[in-house]
Scaffold this motif. Structure first.
Motif, PDB file in Angstrom:
ATOM      1  N   ALA A 446     -14.465  33.304  21.722  1.00  0.00           N
ATOM      2  CA  ALA A 446     -13.281  32.774  22.399  1.00  0.00           C
ATOM      3  C   ALA A 446     -12.168  33.820  22.374  1.00  0.00           C
ATOM      4  O   ALA A 446     -11.882  34.409  21.327  1.00  0.00           O
ATOM      5  CB  ALA A 446     -12.812  31.496  21.712  1.00  0.00           C
ATOM      6  N   LEU A 447     -11.549  34.045  23.513  1.00  0.00           N
ATOM      7  CA  LEU A 447     -10.447  35.008  23.576  1.00  0.00           C
ATOM      8  C   LEU A 447      -9.321  34.615  22.631  1.00  0.00           C
ATOM      9  O   LEU A 447      -8.701  35.475  21.992  1.00  0.00           O
ATOM     10  CB  LEU A 447      -9.930  35.106  25.017  1.00  0.00           C
ATOM     11  N   SER A 448      -9.063  33.327  22.502  1.00  0.00           N
ATOM     12  CA  SER A 448      -7.987  32.882  21.608  1.00  0.00           C
ATOM     13  C   SER A 448      -8.261  33.248  20.159  1.00  0.00           C
ATOM     14  O   SER A 448      -7.335  33.347  19.350  1.00  0.00           O
ATOM     15  CB  SER A 448      -7.786  31.369  21.738  1.00  0.00           C
ATOM     16  N   GLY A 449      -9.532  33.480  19.813  1.00  0.00           N
ATOM     17  CA  GLY A 449      -9.871  33.859  18.447  1.00  0.00           C
ATOM     18  C   GLY A 449      -9.427  35.260  18.076  1.00  0.00           C
ATOM     19  O   GLY A 449      -9.416  35.617  16.895  1.00  0.00           O
ATOM     20  N   PHE A 450      -9.068  36.078  19.057  1.00  0.00           N
ATOM     21  CA  PHE A 450      -8.596  37.432  18.783  1.00  0.00           C
ATOM     22  C   PHE A 450      -7.075  37.495  18.661  1.00  0.00           C
ATOM     23  O   PHE A 450      -6.531  38.543  18.338  1.00  0.00           O
ATOM     24  CB  PHE A 450      -9.046  38.381  19.895  1.00  0.00           C
ATOM     25  N   VAL A 451      -6.418  36.380  18.938  1.00  0.00           N
ATOM     26  CA  VAL A 451      -4.966  36.328  18.809  1.00  0.00           C
ATOM     27  C   VAL A 451      -4.622  36.185  17.336  1.00  0.00           C
ATOM     28  O   VAL A 451      -5.166  35.335  16.632  1.00  0.00           O
ATOM     29  CB  VAL A 451      -4.388  35.153  19.622  1.00  0.00           C
ATOM     30  N   GLN A 452      -3.696  37.014  16.872  1.00  0.00           N
ATOM     31  CA  GLN A 452      -3.413  37.056  15.436  1.00  0.00           C
ATOM     32  C   GLN A 452      -2.077  36.428  15.070  1.00  0.00           C
ATOM     33  O   GLN A 452      -1.870  36.031  13.939  1.00  0.00           O
ATOM     34  CB  GLN A 452      -3.467  38.517  14.963  1.00  0.00           C
ATOM     35  N   ALA A 453      -1.143  36.342  16.008  1.00  0.00           N
ATOM     36  CA  ALA A 453       0.165  35.735  15.742  1.00  0.00           C
ATOM     37  C   ALA A 453       0.570  34.950  16.971  1.00  0.00           C
ATOM     38  O   ALA A 453       1.112  35.507  17.917  1.00  0.00           O
ATOM     39  CB  ALA A 453       1.208  36.797  15.402  1.00  0.00           C
ATOM     40  N   LEU A 454       0.281  33.677  16.966  1.00  0.00           N
ATOM     41  CA  LEU A 454       0.527  32.848  18.150  1.00  0.00           C
ATOM     42  C   LEU A 454       1.970  32.895  18.608  1.00  0.00           C
ATOM     43  O   LEU A 454       2.253  32.867  19.807  1.00  0.00           O
ATOM     44  CB  LEU A 454       0.119  31.396  17.860  1.00  0.00           C
ATOM     45  N   ASP A 455       2.898  32.984  17.662  1.00  0.00           N
ATOM     46  CA  ASP A 455       4.295  32.975  18.065  1.00  0.00           C
ATOM     47  C   ASP A 455       4.680  34.243  18.824  1.00  0.00           C
ATOM     48  O   ASP A 455       5.627  34.260  19.601  1.00  0.00           O
ATOM     49  CB  ASP A 455       5.214  32.815  16.839  1.00  0.00           C
ATOM     50  N   SER A 456       3.905  35.342  18.627  1.00  0.00           N
ATOM     51  CA  SER A 456       4.256  36.594  19.304  1.00  0.00           C
ATOM     52  C   SER A 456       3.731  36.652  20.724  1.00  0.00           C
ATOM     53  O   SER A 456       4.178  37.452  21.521  1.00  0.00           O
ATOM     54  CB  SER A 456       3.710  37.789  18.517  1.00  0.00           C
ATOM     55  N   VAL A 457       2.731  35.822  21.051  1.00  0.00           N
ATOM     56  CA  VAL A 457       2.157  35.884  22.394  1.00  0.00           C
ATOM     57  C   VAL A 457       2.238  34.554  23.124  1.00  0.00           C
ATOM     58  O   VAL A 457       1.797  34.420  24.250  1.00  0.00           O
ATOM     59  CB  VAL A 457       0.675  36.331  22.324  1.00  0.00           C
ATOM     60  N   GLY A 458       2.792  33.559  22.462  1.00  0.00           N
ATOM     61  CA  GLY A 458       3.000  32.284  23.120  1.00  0.00           C
ATOM     62  C   GLY A 458       1.746  31.437  23.256  1.00  0.00           C
ATOM     63  O   GLY A 458       1.756  30.407  23.913  1.00  0.00           O
ATOM     64  N   GLY A 459       0.654  31.841  22.620  1.00  0.00           N
ATOM     65  CA  GLY A 459      -0.568  31.046  22.678  1.00  0.00           C
ATOM     66  C   GLY A 459      -1.139  30.912  24.070  1.00  0.00           C
ATOM     67  O   GLY A 459      -1.744  29.904  24.409  1.00  0.00           O
ATOM     68  N   THR A 460      -0.960  31.933  24.921  1.00  0.00           N
ATOM     69  CA  THR A 460      -1.351  31.817  26.326  1.00  0.00           C
ATOM     70  C   THR A 460      -2.768  32.297  26.601  1.00  0.00           C
ATOM     71  O   THR A 460      -3.226  32.213  27.736  1.00  0.00           O
ATOM     72  CB  THR A 460      -0.387  32.628  27.203  1.00  0.00           C
ATOM     73  N   TYR A 461      -3.464  32.840  25.629  1.00  0.00           N
ATOM     74  CA  TYR A 461      -4.791  33.400  25.871  1.00  0.00           C
ATOM     75  C   TYR A 461      -5.869  32.332  25.721  1.00  0.00           C
ATOM     76  O   TYR A 461      -6.040  31.738  24.657  1.00  0.00           O
ATOM     77  CB  TYR A 461      -5.061  34.552  24.906  1.00  0.00           C
TER      78      TYR A 461
END
Length: 492
Positions: A446-461
């Motif tokens: 899942a692409l969202s699994g590579f996001v490390q800080a949701l607040d920095s990217v807005g959880g948009t992936y």
């Protein structure tokens, strides 16, 4: 000159071009022009050698070269045949077959047994689980050529296979690496600047250990390579996440600059895309101003399918503030566990002292054979061959996603790498899809699994990371069929 009635070309024995290369060129020309139909059987090596008045070994060398390049296929007992246009010889070619068994979910399981190939190791084949990202297709590995290289080293210079365990590694391999990065990545380096490592991960750990101290911050791309977060935490370091836009990672901000930044500028992981030249220069100016270091993780840049690879940031920088990390695991073999780290001159003594204290992790035995494999040209023949094959698989995957999955999302074609990202535009969530897909024998991240800080990217992936290199078109097609069923089931 000697002329053969079969091909109708002449051998020029006075030419500087070796005879076997003349034979290769003639067959390539006739294949490209259509003078030879796909599936055409070539003369037996002994017969052809007699016709040309050359040794049989010359014909064998020419045929095997064309097999390695994908022009010919070789099957034990049936000789050599011309591959179809756009077709390549696989060490194991999956074929469409009637369902033989069913898996736990009731989906048909397909047998991928094929005819034996003289270049194929006689081992039990692993279970195929599309779409694991970043894995090369080891069925394409040049086993026979590699075995010949190892055997030659064992006969002529066996002690060299044990010398790479000291210091920075085999001198011959380090020289070959310098030649490679100069030609492919635009980096001018000397063997003294190269450390042979146990893969890219080992190189990244060495950089973190030597360039940062407890309490320092380290800049990471977000989304990015997840294990780096664990390495940083284990060393008492603080991650500083860099959002990624259309130009690449955005520069760090704040009163205290990170001690180093780890970047993937040639092909951002996992999104794809290259960092713009302007953004690269901004990072280099930032590193110079703050006396920070940039670690360039160039994990798969050789796989660019339009034009030559993009020059490395370390080439822009002339290795002033940039350390360059490369790996053979993705472009050659994931079993050798070899990579390399290229250092700026001021860091050589510092890293040498560390290697002396803690010892290297890279295995010494494959280093001299790999150096010979590169210098002989076999490595580049293999690289050109698999790049062509992977390009065909990538094209097939993108075409099918566009045609059959447009209701669910889209892909951005960056014409590079070993995976693509399918961005979901529907209400489905990538993690649920991946969990359900695993039940159907698929390996999707899942692409969202590579996001490390949701607040920095807005959880948009929200998307699926789909690898294509390790799978034939038949296997990709079957995997896409299973994936579509999963999406339909979730959507209801």
């Amino acid at each position: 000159m000697t002329q053969t009635p079969w091909l109708g070309f002449s051998i020029d024995r006075g030419a500087s071009t070796p005879v076997f290369e003349q034979i290769c060129a003639a067959i390539r020309l006739r294949a490209a022009s259509g003078d030879m139909a796909s599936g055409s059987k070539l003369p037996p090596t002994r017969v052809f050698a007699t016709e040309l008045g050359v040794s049989r070994s010359t014909i064998v060398t020419a045929y095997e070269q064309l097999v390695a390049e994908g022009y010919l296929s070789s099957q034990q007992g049936s000789g050599y045949r011309l591959c179809a246009a756009g077709e390549v010889e696989l060490t194991q070619r999956p074929v469409r077959a009637k369902p033989e068994t069913t898996n736990r979910s009731g989906a048909a399981a397909v047998s991928h047994r094929t005819q034996k190939d003289s270049n194929r190791p006689k081992t039990e084949e692993p279970v195929v689980r599309p779409f694991r990202a970043g894995a090369p297709d080891m069925r394409l590995f040049p086993y026979r050529q590699w075995a010949k290289t190892v055997a030659r080293i064992c006969r002529s210079d066996p002690q060299s296979m044990f010398l790479g365990s000291r210091g920075f590694g085999s001198w011959a391999l380090r020289q070959s690496i310098c030649d490679h990065v100069a030609e492919w990545r635009g980096i001018s380096a000397r063997p003294e600047q190269v450390i042979v490592t146990a893969g890219a991960t080992d190189a990244l750990e060495i950089c973190l250990h030597e360039l940062a101290e407890t309490g320092d911050s380290v800049a990471l791309e977000d989304p990015g390579y997840k294990p780096l977060q664990h390495f940083i935490a284990a060393q008492g370091l603080t991650p500083k996440y860099l959002r990624v836009d259309e130009n690449g990672a955005i520069l760090p901000s704040g009163p205290v600059a990170p001690r180093l930044a780890i970047l993937t500028p040639s092909h951002q992981f996992p999104l794809g895309g290259a960092m713009s030249p302007a953004r690269r220069m901004e990072f280099l100016r930032w590193a110079t101003k703050t006396e920070a270091w940039i670690v360039e993780d160039d994990y798969d840049s050789e796989f660019r399918y339009a034009g030559r690879p993009i020059p490395a940031m370390a080439g822009f920088d002339h290795l002033h503030r940039t350390l360059y990390v490369g790996s053979f695991s993705k472009i050659f073999s994931n079993a050798l566990r070899l990579g390399y780290l290229i250092l700026p001159d001021p860091l050589i003594r510092r890293f040498a002292d560390s290697i002396q204290r803690f010892g290297p992790k890279a295995s010494s035995m494959p280093q001299q054979p790999l150096a010979d494999f590169i210098s002989s040209g076999e490595f580049y023949r293999h690289l050109r061959r698999v790049r062509r094959i992977y390009a065909e698989r990538r094209r097939f995957l993108l075409e099918q996603l566009t045609k059959e999955f447009s209701a669910y999302g889209y892909c951005v074609d960056h014409q590079a790498g070993m995976q693509v990202v399918f961005h979901l535009t529907c209400s489905l969530q990538d993690r649920e899809i991946c969990d359900r897909a695993a039940e159907q024998g698929l390996s999707i991240e899942a692409l969202s699994g590579f996001v490390q800080a949701l607040d920095s990217v807005g959880g948009t992936y929200n998307g699926l990371v789909l690898g294509f290199c390790g799978y034939s078109e038949v296997e990709l097609d079957q995997g896409l069929g299973n994936l579509k069923r999963v999406l339909e089931q979730i959507r209801g």
